[in-house]
Design an enzyme around this catalytic site. Structure first.
Site, PDB file in Angstrom:
ATOM      1  N   GLY A   1      38.346  28.163  12.631  1.00 35.36           N
ATOM      2  CA  GLY A   1      38.093  29.486  13.184  1.00 35.36           C
ATOM      3  C   GLY A   1      38.765  29.919  14.163  1.00 35.36           C
ATOM      4  O   GLY A   1      39.355  31.152  14.545  1.00 35.36           O
ATOM      5  N   GLU A   2      39.042  28.861  15.140  1.00 39.27           N
ATOM      6  CA  GLU A   2      39.735  29.245  16.687  1.00 39.27           C
ATOM      7  C   GLU A   2      40.892  28.538  16.788  1.00 39.27           C
ATOM      8  O   GLU A   2      41.704  29.188  17.641  1.00 39.27           O
ATOM      9  CB  GLU A   2      38.739  28.824  17.629  1.00 39.27           C
ATOM     10  CG  GLU A   2      37.349  29.678  17.466  1.00 39.27           C
ATOM     11  CD  GLU A   2      36.174  29.193  17.980  1.00 39.27           C
ATOM     12  OE1 GLU A   2      35.774  28.366  17.783  1.00 39.27           O
ATOM     13  OE2 GLU A   2      35.620  29.826  19.143  1.00 39.27           O
TER      14      GLU A   2
ATOM     15  N   ILE B   1      30.317  35.084   8.754  1.00 40.40           N
ATOM     16  CA  ILE B   1      30.927  35.936   9.452  1.00 40.40           C
ATOM     17  C   ILE B   1      32.351  36.590   9.024  1.00 40.40           C
ATOM     18  O   ILE B   1      33.024  37.305   9.865  1.00 40.40           O
ATOM     19  CB  ILE B   1      30.909  35.686  11.114  1.00 40.40           C
ATOM     20  CG1 ILE B   1      31.893  34.387  11.233  1.00 40.40           C
ATOM     21  CG2 ILE B   1      29.516  35.403  11.533  1.00 40.40           C
ATOM     22  CD1 ILE B   1      32.233  34.387  12.772  1.00 40.40           C
TER      23      ILE B   1
ATOM     24  N   THR C   1      34.483  34.693   7.208  1.00 35.84           N
ATOM     25  CA  THR C   1      35.203  33.395   7.313  1.00 35.84           C
ATOM     26  C   THR C   1      35.092  32.737   6.101  1.00 35.84           C
ATOM     27  O   THR C   1      36.284  31.835   5.871  1.00 35.84           O
ATOM     28  CB  THR C   1      34.996  32.485   8.542  1.00 35.84           C
ATOM     29  OG1 THR C   1      33.357  32.165   8.505  1.00 35.84           O
ATOM     30  CG2 THR C   1      35.209  33.011   9.917  1.00 35.84           C
TER      31      THR C   1
ATOM     32  N   GLN D   1      42.375  32.267   7.701  1.00 35.89           N
ATOM     33  CA  GLN D   1      41.682  32.325   9.058  1.00 35.89           C
ATOM     34  C   GLN D   1      42.803  32.141  10.163  1.00 35.89           C
ATOM     35  O   GLN D   1      42.978  32.702  11.229  1.00 35.89           O
ATOM     36  CB  GLN D   1      40.835  30.950   9.142  1.00 35.89           C
ATOM     37  CG  GLN D   1      39.579  31.094   8.671  1.00 35.89           C
ATOM     38  CD  GLN D   1      38.715  32.053   9.636  1.00 35.89           C
ATOM     39  OE1 GLN D   1      38.962  31.718  10.988  1.00 35.89           O
ATOM     40  NE2 GLN D   1      37.988  33.076   9.289  1.00 35.89           N
TER      41      GLN D   1
ATOM     42  N   GLY E   1      32.592  38.887  14.471  1.00 41.90           N
ATOM     43  CA  GLY E   1      31.765  38.791  15.554  1.00 41.90           C
ATOM     44  C   GLY E   1      32.634  38.482  16.776  1.00 41.90           C
ATOM     45  O   GLY E   1      32.685  38.793  17.810  1.00 41.90           O
ATOM     46  N   PHE E   2      33.731  37.363  16.357  1.00 35.08           N
ATOM     47  CA  PHE E   2      34.662  36.829  17.414  1.00 35.08           C
ATOM     48  C   PHE E   2      33.972  36.051  18.511  1.00 35.08           C
ATOM     49  O   PHE E   2      34.468  36.247  19.654  1.00 35.08           O
ATOM     50  CB  PHE E   2      35.671  38.063  17.924  1.00 35.08           C
ATOM     51  CG  PHE E   2      36.592  38.421  16.654  1.00 35.08           C
ATOM     52  CD1 PHE E   2      37.294  37.501  16.058  1.00 35.08           C
ATOM     53  CD2 PHE E   2      36.370  39.922  16.610  1.00 35.08           C
ATOM     54  CE1 PHE E   2      37.982  38.223  14.865  1.00 35.08           C
ATOM     55  CE2 PHE E   2      37.250  40.467  15.309  1.00 35.08           C
ATOM     56  CZ  PHE E   2      38.165  39.556  14.579  1.00 35.08           C
TER      57      PHE E   2
ATOM     58  N   PRO F   1      41.768  26.058   1.265  1.00 36.23           N
ATOM     59  CA  PRO F   1      43.142  26.535   1.835  1.00 36.23           C
ATOM     60  C   PRO F   1      43.457  27.934   2.029  1.00 36.23           C
ATOM     61  O   PRO F   1      44.092  28.430   2.678  1.00 36.23           O
ATOM     62  CB  PRO F   1      44.038  25.729   0.739  1.00 36.23           C
ATOM     63  CG  PRO F   1      43.552  24.498   0.290  1.00 36.23           C
ATOM     64  CD  PRO F   1      41.979  25.028  -0.025  1.00 36.23           C
TER      65      PRO F   1
END
Ligand code: MOS
Length: 752
Positions: free
Chosen positions: A717-718, A476, A478, A651, A249-250, A645
């Site tokens: 995630g980011e 999603i 991840t 990710q 989705g981002f 990990p």
């Protein structure tokens, strides 16, 4: 590198764990939203406005209505009531585009839905949508790229509530800048970028009397349920949202978009399930984008590199009606020590669809600007950029005046420099070569917020020796299925293959958004507490059930270890498996519930909680053929304890690849004539692909952050995307001598 931990040798936490849902995905058993089929399903295709500013004066639907298989052409006359939704308490009622679809005749961006064709097949619906003729009163759209802040009040309404335009302030930034021995004053621009998850947005809506079930590709089923309940005037318990697998989705799938309401309204009118799948073109128009930003950064420093003043004034574009806030200043107040600082923002309206969160919203464009400015300052001072950052490392979060819960940024720089071989860098432009290629080396730091959303979960121990863990969050792509299984296995001692995970369904305990890198830290306390409660029930049953092997024991004499109930005094060896106990008591299962509170939005935090990291990048440059490649990346991330990990490295690698796209490829261009996202397809909107991905080395520091949860896991995630573009543009400068301050870097910039 690993700090002390009290995690047992059999626990899967902290171990490389292949995705538990991997086999379902590779065998095609995983059902994404548009894979669900129901008898009698009708197909909906929206009609997209072909202007970006004006009014619909006439909608001619006659031809479309007469086409074979067409059930209805909906517009504002016949779609039925759709209420406006509003922000609730906490993480509730969030929506980036508030205007209900078809709410008025005005068109404010290209592609806005003006009608909806519904037919027996997708092909018939598409043909009918194409046959609808709209006549417009059309005005020139405003999609101007240069941004001037509009005359907004000091405090403005945003998607998440009110925000002061003065983000942060300390000392006297103007005076300190004026008297600083070394000054830098530059403006950095990031373009509008569009999320391009592989899986298109999709909805299937089904009504049964006054209950609505919506299959939706969603990063937040619980919030979506609340918004739909408002829009259709239903009690929340009458709405169920299901999102079992999401093809990423981002950020574009965090919050509801207008197609969800349209599908639900059409299904209500027709009394049949309605499926609506967006086209790739629509993905560029109606489901959000990262807004364009223009950021002026002023740095003042002493000649030996100590920052004395930092000003960060940023402007972003927004849609005509909505207030997405692109928080570019999120990391600015705490990333470096500086006594005088001011961060402000301004906004400029454009005829574009609502902007939205996109991976690392705010801080990613923000850190591109501030980290680029740091790199330029380092060059101006002739100080190594790593050293400049170490000189300005803060002891506390100087923005909040609070200690960091866990910050090891200097160690990220040091480890990254060592792994990359940074000490071999020679600073002169074009001075490094290999195999006839000019090398450019650049680096940057990064940060991303660490926090928790509220979360609930349940854990069942069952009489066949299996465990079920349930939480209305989403995976999603991840690795949330795997994280939930790991946490349940960790507590119950049951192996991963005997753990069933249920998620992506609002009928489960309310879970967090898959956003803000907060899903993982949020689910940890809820799942662990749920497992503890299930175990507590089991021990009570063991001590009280007639005929139980522990019937004569006190509850407190018993313990649970590796899936077995034991007598504490007797040690671990003996004991009874929980499945045997349950069968003996004629119980199918015991359930425990767990719940944890949000830390996100806490008005009185005790710590500044963030993740940190560093990127070291090599580019190769062939001036003869103007060929620029990212050839090598080393990334070090300090994100607390990493649950998995294997998935964690994935990710970060994915984020770095996205950073290559951000630096060199991605930009959404709006046609000044009609306001259309002119490159709204995957041929013209170029994203980084495998061929663009260099060898990427990822290292985690793995210091558990016990302020965030008992395992010490922050989200990842980011963080991996933040800073990459600044490191790449620094490497580009090192190779070519060209300073590009407007992304993406284009070959023509380098030929100048
Ligand atoms: Mo992320 S932009 O919070 O999906």
């Amino acid at each position: 590198m690993s700090a002390t931990q009290e995690i047992s040798t059999t626990s899967p936490i902290g171990r490389d764990t292949p995705r538990v849902d991997g086999p379902m995905k590779v065998t095609g058993k995983a059902q994404y939203t548009s894979d669900f089929h129901f008898p009698g399903t009708l197909y909906a295709v929206p009609v997209e406005a072909t202007i970006a500013n004006g009014r619909v004066v006439k909608l001619d639907t006659d031809a479309a209505e007469g086409m074979p298989g067409v059930r209805a052409i909906f517009n504002r006359e016949n779609i039925g009531k759709i209420f406006r939704s509003t922000l609730g308490q906490g993480i509730e009622g969030i929506c980036e585009e508030r205007r209900p679809p078809f709410d008025d005749d005005l068109v404010r961006y290209y592609g806005q839905y003006v009608a909806l064709a519904v037919a027996d097949t997708f092909e018939a619906a598409k043909a009918a949508a194409d046959a609808v003729r709209a006549t417009y009163d059309k005005e020139m759209p405003n999609v101007e790229t240069h941004l001037e802040a509009e005359d907004d009040p000091d405090s403005v309404a945003t998607t998440f509530g009110m925000r002061n335009r003065l983000d942060s302030q300390r000392g006297d930034a103007d005076a300190a800048f004026a008297s600083a021995p070394v000054k830098l004053d530059q403006t950095y621009v990031t373009p509008a970028e569009t999320h391009n998850p592989l899986e298109l947005h999709a909805t299937t809506a089904i009504w049964d009397g006054s209950t609505l079930t919506l299959y939706e590709s969603s990063q937040g089923v619980v919030n979506l349920r609340g918004v739909l309940a408002q829009m259709f005037d239903l009690p929340k318990e009458n709405v169920r949202v299901i999102s079992k697998f999401v093809g990423s989705g981002f950020g574009s799938k965090l919050f509801p978009w207008t197609h969800c309401a349209l599908a639900a309204a059409a299904a209500r009118q027709l009394g049949k399930p309605v499926k609506l799948v967006l086209s790739r073109k629509m993905m560029f128009q109606t489901v959000g984008h990262r807004p364009r930003t223009q950021q002026r950064v002023r740095l003042g420093a002493t000649s030996d590199g100590k920052l004395v003043s930092l000003q960060h004034d940023y402007i972003y574009h927004r849609s005509m009606l909505d207030g997405h806030h692109e928080d570019c200043g999120e990391a600015t107040p705490f990333q470096y020590s500086v006594p005088n600082l001011r961060v402000t923002f301004g906004r400029a309206r454009r005829n574009v669809g609502a902007a939205a969160d996109m991976r690392g919203p705010g801080a990613v464009p923000g850190l591109y600007a501030t980290e680029s400015a740091m790199n330029e300052l380092a060059d101006r001072l002739n100080i190594d950029p790593v050293k400049l950052r170490v000189i300005n490392e803060p002891k506390i979060d100087e923005g909040l005046g609070l200690p960091f819960s866990s910050r090891h940024l200097v160690e990220c720089f040091e480890l990254g420099a060592e792994k990359f071989g940074w000490s071999r860098r020679t600073s002169d432009v074009g001075s490094m070569k290999r195999d006839g290629l000019i090398l450019g080396w650049g680096m940057a730091g990064c940060a991303w917020i660490a926090a928790r959303f509220p979360a609930a979960a349940s854990v069942e121990l069952r009489d066949d020796g299996t465990v079920r863990v349930a939480c209305a969050t989403q995976d999603i792509g991840t690795g949330t299925y795997t994280n939930l299984a790991q946490l349940a296995s960790h507590k119950t001692g049951v192996s991963l293959d005997k753990v069933e995970v249920a998620l992506g369904d609002t009928s489960l305990p309310e879970g967090p958004l898959s956003g803000g890198s907060m899903a993982t830290p949020s689910i940890v306390p809820a799942v662990l507490q749920a497992a503890d409660n299930a175990i507590a029930s089991l021990l009570s049953i063991a001590a009280t059930t007639p005929g139980s092997p522990f019937e004569n024991r006190k509850r407190d004499d018993l313990a649970f270890e590796d899936g077995r109930v034991i007598v504490k005094a007797g040690g671990s060896a003996a004991g009874v498996a929980f499945a045997d106990l349950l069968r003996g008591a004629n119980l199918r299962l015991v359930t425990g519930n767990g719940k944890s509170e949000a830390t996100f939005g806490n008005p009185k935090p005790k710590f500044s909680t963030h993740s940190f990291g560093a990127h070291f990048v090599e580019v190769t440059w062939q001036p003869e053929i103007a060929r620029l490649r990212v050839s090598r990346v080393v990334t070090v991330i300090d994100a607390g304890r990493i649950l998995n990990p294997l998935a964690g490295r994935n990710q970060i690698e994915g984020a770095v690849v996205m950073g290559i796209g951000m630096a060199l490829l991605e930009h959404t261009s709006y046609d000044p004539q009609n306001g259309a996202p002119i490159n709204g397809n995957l041929a013209d909107y170029v994203v980084a692909v495998n061929a663009d991905a260099p060898p990427i080395e990822v290292y985690f520091l793995d210091y558990p952050d016990k302020e965030i949860n008992e395992v010490g896991a922050r989200g990842i995630g980011e963080i991996g995307l933040a800073g990459v573009a600044a490191a790449i543009t620094a490497a580009v400068h090192h190779a070519t001598g060209v300073r590009v301050r407007e992304l993406p870097v284009k070959i023509e910039n380098l030929l100048a």
